[in-house]
Design a protein around this motif. Structure first.
Motif, mmCIF file in Angstrom:
data_model
loop_
_atom_site.group_PDB
_atom_site.id
_atom_site.type_symbol
_atom_site.label_atom_id
_atom_site.label_comp_id
_atom_site.label_asym_id
_atom_site.label_seq_id
_atom_site.Cartn_x
_atom_site.Cartn_y
_atom_site.Cartn_z
ATOM 1 N N ARG A 156 0.832 -1.204 0.000
ATOM 2 C CA ARG A 156 0.000 0.000 0.000
ATOM 3 C C ARG A 156 0.863 1.248 0.000
ATOM 4 N NH1 ARG A 156 -5.292 -1.111 3.729
ATOM 5 N NH2 ARG A 156 -5.669 -3.200 2.960
ATOM 6 N N GLU A 157 1.933 1.218 0.792
ATOM 7 C CA GLU A 157 2.811 2.383 0.873
ATOM 8 C C GLU A 157 3.366 2.748 -0.501
ATOM 9 O OE1 GLU A 157 6.780 3.952 3.220
ATOM 10 O OE2 GLU A 157 6.109 1.898 3.517
ATOM 11 N N LYS A 158 3.837 1.756 -1.239
ATOM 12 C CA LYS A 158 4.382 2.001 -2.583
ATOM 13 C C LYS A 158 3.282 2.538 -3.505
ATOM 14 C CE LYS A 158 7.313 1.282 -6.075
ATOM 15 N NZ LYS A 158 8.510 1.991 -6.321
ATOM 16 N N ALA A 159 2.074 1.982 -3.418
ATOM 17 C CA ALA A 159 0.964 2.454 -4.254
ATOM 18 C C ALA A 159 0.636 3.908 -3.953
ATOM 19 C CB ALA A 159 -0.275 1.581 -4.050
ATOM 20 N N VAL A 160 0.586 4.264 -2.671
ATOM 21 C CA VAL A 160 0.264 5.639 -2.290
ATOM 22 C C VAL A 160 1.365 6.594 -2.735
ATOM 23 C CG1 VAL A 160 -0.083 7.186 -0.320
ATOM 24 C CG2 VAL A 160 -1.259 4.980 -0.405
ATOM 25 N N ILE A 161 2.625 6.221 -2.510
ATOM 26 C CA ILE A 161 3.741 7.079 -2.924
ATOM 27 C C ILE A 161 3.723 7.281 -4.440
ATOM 28 C CG2 ILE A 161 6.263 7.162 -3.152
ATOM 29 C CD1 ILE A 161 6.361 5.807 -0.353
ATOM 30 N N THR A 162 3.545 6.195 -5.182
ATOM 31 C CA THR A 162 3.504 6.281 -6.640
ATOM 32 C C THR A 162 2.335 7.138 -7.108
ATOM 33 O OG1 THR A 162 4.523 4.104 -6.827
ATOM 34 C CG2 THR A 162 3.378 4.935 -8.777
ATOM 35 N N GLY A 163 1.167 6.939 -6.511
ATOM 36 C CA GLY A 163 -0.017 7.714 -6.882
ATOM 37 C C GLY A 163 0.172 9.197 -6.643
ATOM 38 N N TRP A 164 0.642 9.569 -5.444
ATOM 39 C CA TRP A 164 0.805 10.984 -5.146
ATOM 40 C C TRP A 164 1.934 11.606 -5.962
ATOM 41 C CZ3 TRP A 164 -3.307 12.976 -4.032
ATOM 42 C CH2 TRP A 164 -4.160 12.509 -3.040
ATOM 43 N N ASP A 165 3.004 10.852 -6.229
ATOM 44 C CA ASP A 165 4.066 11.378 -7.094
ATOM 45 C C ASP A 165 3.517 11.712 -8.479
ATOM 46 O OD1 ASP A 165 5.995 11.238 -5.160
ATOM 47 O OD2 ASP A 165 6.981 9.439 -5.957
ATOM 48 N N THR A 166 2.669 10.835 -9.002
ATOM 49 C CA THR A 166 2.075 11.061 -10.320
ATOM 50 C C THR A 166 1.173 12.293 -10.306
ATOM 51 O OG1 THR A 166 2.178 8.706 -10.784
ATOM 52 C CG2 THR A 166 0.686 10.007 -12.150
ATOM 53 N N VAL A 167 0.369 12.437 -9.244
ATOM 54 C CA VAL A 167 -0.509 13.601 -9.120
ATOM 55 C C VAL A 167 0.330 14.879 -9.018
ATOM 56 C CG1 VAL A 167 -2.146 14.762 -7.586
ATOM 57 C CG2 VAL A 167 -2.468 12.342 -8.165
ATOM 58 N N ARG A 168 1.366 14.857 -8.190
ATOM 59 C CA ARG A 168 2.208 16.052 -8.009
ATOM 60 C C ARG A 168 2.907 16.463 -9.298
ATOM 61 N NH1 ARG A 168 2.713 14.110 -2.723
ATOM 62 N NH2 ARG A 168 4.397 12.669 -3.190
ATOM 63 N N LYS A 169 3.281 15.488 -10.115
ATOM 64 C CA LYS A 169 3.949 15.778 -11.381
ATOM 65 C C LYS A 169 2.964 16.215 -12.467
ATOM 66 C CE LYS A 169 7.641 12.435 -10.652
ATOM 67 N NZ LYS A 169 8.168 11.129 -11.091
ATOM 68 N N GLY A 170 1.665 16.198 -12.156
ATOM 69 C CA GLY A 170 0.665 16.578 -13.142
ATOM 70 C C GLY A 170 0.422 15.510 -14.185
ATOM 71 N N GLU A 171 0.725 14.255 -13.857
ATOM 72 C CA GLU A 171 0.579 13.172 -14.821
ATOM 73 C C GLU A 171 -0.652 12.308 -14.548
ATOM 74 O OE1 GLU A 171 4.304 11.164 -14.413
ATOM 75 O OE2 GLU A 171 5.401 12.729 -15.447
ATOM 76 N N ALA A 172 -1.592 12.816 -13.773
ATOM 77 C CA ALA A 172 -2.820 12.062 -13.507
ATOM 78 C C ALA A 172 -3.633 11.958 -14.784
ATOM 79 C CB ALA A 172 -3.624 12.741 -12.401
ATOM 80 N N ALA A 173 -4.594 11.073 -14.788
ATOM 81 C CA ALA A 173 -5.460 10.866 -15.941
ATOM 82 C C ALA A 173 -6.195 12.163 -16.299
ATOM 83 C CB ALA A 173 -6.471 9.759 -15.648
ATOM 84 N N THR A 174 -6.749 12.214 -17.495
ATOM 85 C CA THR A 174 -7.433 13.405 -17.980
ATOM 86 C C THR A 174 -8.475 13.908 -16.991
ATOM 87 O OG1 THR A 174 -7.110 12.626 -20.218
ATOM 88 C CG2 THR A 174 -8.733 14.349 -19.911
ATOM 89 N N GLY A 175 -9.206 12.981 -16.362
ATOM 90 C CA GLY A 175 -10.223 13.359 -15.387
ATOM 91 C C GLY A 175 -9.643 13.800 -14.063
ATOM 92 N N GLY A 176 -8.327 13.737 -13.931
ATOM 93 C CA GLY A 176 -7.694 14.192 -12.708
ATOM 94 C C GLY A 176 -7.503 13.110 -11.680
ATOM 95 N N VAL A 177 -7.693 11.856 -12.055
ATOM 96 C CA VAL A 177 -7.627 10.778 -11.083
ATOM 97 C C VAL A 177 -6.723 9.675 -11.605
ATOM 98 C CG1 VAL A 177 -8.959 9.135 -9.714
ATOM 99 C CG2 VAL A 177 -9.985 11.291 -10.373
ATOM 100 N N LEU A 178 -5.937 9.108 -10.719
ATOM 101 C CA LEU A 178 -5.076 7.992 -11.067
ATOM 102 C C LEU A 178 -5.421 6.831 -10.146
ATOM 103 C CD1 LEU A 178 -2.066 7.228 -12.389
ATOM 104 C CD2 LEU A 178 -1.500 7.425 -9.985
ATOM 105 N N ALA A 179 -5.516 5.646 -10.675
ATOM 106 C CA ALA A 179 -5.797 4.477 -9.854
ATOM 107 C C ALA A 179 -4.498 3.780 -9.506
ATOM 108 C CB ALA A 179 -6.706 3.510 -10.608
#
Length: 92
Positions: A5-28
């Motif tokens: 879970r820790e790796k998933a959360v870190i990866t998810g937030w890193d992607t959001v912070r870099k502006g690389e989330a999906a078009t709708g603004g959400v990354l799974a």
């Protein structure tokens, strides 16, 4: 797909912070255990800066090892994620 879970959360937030989330603004992000089962899923929403744990449908829990069965699972997974993103990003 990550193993913790820790790796998933870190990866998810890193992607959001870099502006690389999906078009709708959400990354799974998801976590799989050693038995190739999905045990945890979270969606990240940069607009509300929150992570939401998502219940995994029964037909997505077991991840086939490969071949056509895995591709069918991956297709179902993509549809599930797209539907969750759509549902969670509709803003009024």
């Amino acid at each position: 797909m990550t193993g913790s879970r820790e790796k998933a959360v870190i990866t998810g937030w890193d992607t959001v912070r870099k502006g690389e989330a999906a078009t709708g603004g959400v990354l799974a992000a998801m976590v799989s255990d050693s038995e190739h089962r999905v045990v945890w899923v979270s969606l990240f929403d940069p607009a509300e800066y929150d992570a939401a744990v998502v219940e995994v449908p029964d037909n997505l829990v077991d991840i086939p090892a490969g071949g056509e069965a895995h591709q069918a699972w991956a297709d179902r997974w993509a549809l599930f994620v797209a539907a969750e993103i759509e549902r969670r990003t509709v803003r009024t």
